[in-house]
Design a protein around this motif. Structure first.
Motif, mmCIF file in Angstrom:
data_model
loop_
_atom_site.group_PDB
_atom_site.id
_atom_site.type_symbol
_atom_site.label_atom_id
_atom_site.label_comp_id
_atom_site.label_asym_id
_atom_site.label_seq_id
_atom_site.Cartn_x
_atom_site.Cartn_y
_atom_site.Cartn_z
ATOM 1 N N GLU A 108 -2.106 8.119 4.854
ATOM 2 C CA GLU A 108 -3.064 7.211 5.491
ATOM 3 C C GLU A 108 -4.062 7.935 6.387
ATOM 4 O O GLU A 108 -5.210 7.528 6.493
ATOM 5 C CB GLU A 108 -2.328 6.121 6.281
ATOM 6 C CG GLU A 108 -1.524 5.152 5.411
ATOM 7 C CD GLU A 108 -2.407 4.246 4.558
ATOM 8 O OE1 GLU A 108 -3.626 4.430 4.553
ATOM 9 O OE2 GLU A 108 -1.845 3.359 3.895
ATOM 10 N N HIS A 160 -4.753 -2.971 4.293
ATOM 11 C CA HIS A 160 -4.708 -2.416 5.662
ATOM 12 C C HIS A 160 -4.619 -3.585 6.647
ATOM 13 O O HIS A 160 -5.298 -3.626 7.675
ATOM 14 C CB HIS A 160 -5.919 -1.498 5.930
ATOM 15 C CG HIS A 160 -5.773 -0.152 5.274
ATOM 16 N ND1 HIS A 160 -6.666 0.877 5.457
ATOM 17 C CD2 HIS A 160 -4.805 0.333 4.461
ATOM 18 C CE1 HIS A 160 -6.259 1.947 4.763
ATOM 19 N NE2 HIS A 160 -5.130 1.625 4.148
ATOM 20 N N GLN A 162 -6.448 -3.082 -3.325
ATOM 21 C CA GLN A 162 -6.903 -3.135 -1.929
ATOM 22 C C GLN A 162 -8.329 -3.653 -1.804
ATOM 23 O O GLN A 162 -8.982 -3.451 -0.776
ATOM 24 C CB GLN A 162 -6.796 -1.761 -1.236
ATOM 25 C CG GLN A 162 -5.442 -1.112 -1.411
ATOM 26 C CD GLN A 162 -5.300 0.186 -0.656
ATOM 27 O OE1 GLN A 162 -5.539 1.250 -1.213
ATOM 28 N NE2 GLN A 162 -4.895 0.127 0.600
ATOM 29 N N ASP A 180 0.846 -1.195 0.000
ATOM 30 C CA ASP A 180 0.000 0.000 0.000
ATOM 31 C C ASP A 180 0.885 1.250 0.000
ATOM 32 O O ASP A 180 1.556 1.534 0.997
ATOM 33 C CB ASP A 180 -0.912 -0.058 1.233
ATOM 34 C CG ASP A 180 -1.818 1.156 1.378
ATOM 35 O OD1 ASP A 180 -1.739 2.087 0.562
ATOM 36 O OD2 ASP A 180 -2.615 1.156 2.342
HETATM 37 MN MN MN Z 1 -3.798 2.793 2.874
#
Ligand code: MN
Ligand code: GLV
Ligand code: MN
Length: 438
Positions: free
Chosen positions: A156, A409, A220, A121
């Protein structure tokens, strides 16, 4: 001997013509193993024991160590580094012979992580950008304008809100002083933490607009894997609404206080949590809703909770639906406060409208993937990205690689190495084509 990519009918030596042909047929390739090695080395900075993931919350010691590692790689490649007042780092590649004043084609992403992050990520987009430049430099291919790779601070938003803070400041969407004043979940401020890790630089905010911006990121989510395609062509990013909700009730004895006489902040937090889930299910796809953090006080087994602090994350690609979800949440908070005899206050932590990417850059990403023999599908992004901020100042798009089991995540985040490599190759050829275009 080098060649200038994108110059058709270039009259040069046989070697130069061969190189031009490698570029134009898409046979030029990044080094997949070098990309994996860098991803692995970066993941060990703030590495989470027993996993392949990392914890590098923005402006922590681990973030500082990650910054050092990546800026070291940028320096090794001979990039000109600039660091701005929010800690965004841009590495500019200016091979001899190109106009240094021309705005670059920029790529990049972020290297901060959530507290329980995976290794791809954000990191993928930054390290693939290095890979693009290293490949071109090694092959002696000179793009028609400068290229740049950036990592933006605090994408983030787990520790300090809003998310995408660095890129938001970069494009002038948030004043630097305002960003510095933001207080995080641990009470520290962005400004103090940035100073503590030596992350602040002299380059001005907002920063110069690139010619074009394209970001490679993992999806994701499960869509690409389920569809069985090689890459995603991202058409836009859904709108994001983050709210902090504080419930104030009264702490009291869990054994002696009759149920009808309680002002139970813990119970109200649970009601809000179930409400937002029901709301998302009633709205249907693509509405999503999450209560990701709940903090009860005093948080003891035999004490009715006096206060609850929780977060609500609402997202939708349709801004009208997102606004309606926000209105329904506000009505429910009033209603539950009345029913349960508590007071509720809210604070908006993040609110970004949905973003539509530039159709020409989106088409180019798609055509480039097809030219390299990679199957694609178009999709919106469910996650927030720095590209959605850069889209405010220049034509922008994104490329997604599939995510195994749609997990992110989470330290278990994984993408097949062949998909990572394919994504980086599409990034390479897209950037070359963007540099050659007006
Ligand atoms: Mn992220
Ligand atoms: C950032 O990763 C977000 O979309 O929450
Ligand atoms: Mn990301």
């Amino acid at each position: 001997m080098g060649c200038r990519a994108g110059l058709r009918g270039h009259q040069g030596s046989k070697e130069e013509e061969q190189l031009t042909s490698i570029v134009e047929t898409g046979r030029l390739r990044i080094d997949g193993q070098r990309l994996l090695d860098r991803l692995s080395a970066l993941s060990r900075v703030g590495g989470i024991a027993g996993t392949t993931g990392s914890s590098r919350l923005a402006f922590t010691d681990a973030d500082r160590a990650g910054r050092r590692l990546v800026t070291g790689w940028m320096e090794d490649l001979g990039l000109q580094l600039s660091v701005d007042g929010i800690g965004n780092v841009v590495g500019l590649w200016l091979p001899p012979g190109i106009d240094p004043a021309a705005p670059p084609v920029m790529t990049g992403s972020h290297i901060d992580t959530v507290g329980t992050g995976g290794r791809y990520d954000g990191n993928l987009g930054v390290l693939a950008g290095l890979e693009v430049i290293e490949t071109l430099a090694a092959e002696g291919v000179t793009p028609a304008r400068p290229l740049a790779v950036a990592f933006f601070s605090n994408e983030e938003g787990s520790r300090f809100q809003p998310d995408m803070m660095g890129s938001l400041v970069y494009v002038g969407g948030m004043a630097l002083e305002e960003a510095h004043a933001v207080e995080g979940i641990d009470g520290a401020t962005v400004g103090a933490e940035l100073a503590r890790i030596g992350g602040r630089g002299p380059s001005p905010c907002p920063g110069p607009a690139p010619h074009r911006f394209v970001e490679l990121h993992i999806e994701q989510g499960p869509v690409l894997e389920e569809a069985g395609v090689g890459l995603g062509v991202v058409e836009g990013v859904q709108g994001i609404s983050w709210t902090e909700v504080v419930v104030e009730g009264q702490s009291n004895h869990a054994g002696t206080t009759p149920m009808g006489l309680r002002r139970d902040a813990g119970y109200v937090a649970a009601e809000i949590t179930t409400f937002v889930r029901r709301l998302a299910l009633e709205f249907g796809h693509p509405q999503v809703a999450t209560v990701g953090a709940i903090d009860l006080h005093p948080n003891l087994i035999n004490v009715v909770a006096a206060t609850a602090k929780l977060t609500v994350d609402l997202r939708n690609t349709d801004n009208d639906r997102l606004l309606e979800a926000e209105r329904q949440l506000a009505r429910e908070l009033d209603a539950v406060a009345d029913r349960e005899g508590v007071s509720i206050t809210t604070r908006t932590l993040t609110r970004f409208d949905p973003v539509v990417f530039d159709p020409e850059v989106v088409d180019l990403v798609e055509a480039t993937a097809h030219r390299l023999g990679i199957t694609t599908m178009r999709l919106p992004s469910g996650a927030g990205h720095d590209a959605q901020m850069l889209a405010r100042v220049c034509p922008t798009a994104m490329v997604f690689t599939p995510s195994e089991n749609g997990i992110s995540h989470n330290p278990a985040e994984h993408t097949d190495p062949a998909d990572l490599e394919a994504g980086a190759n599409v990034l390479l050829h897209t950037m070359l084509a963007l540099a050659a275009a007006d």
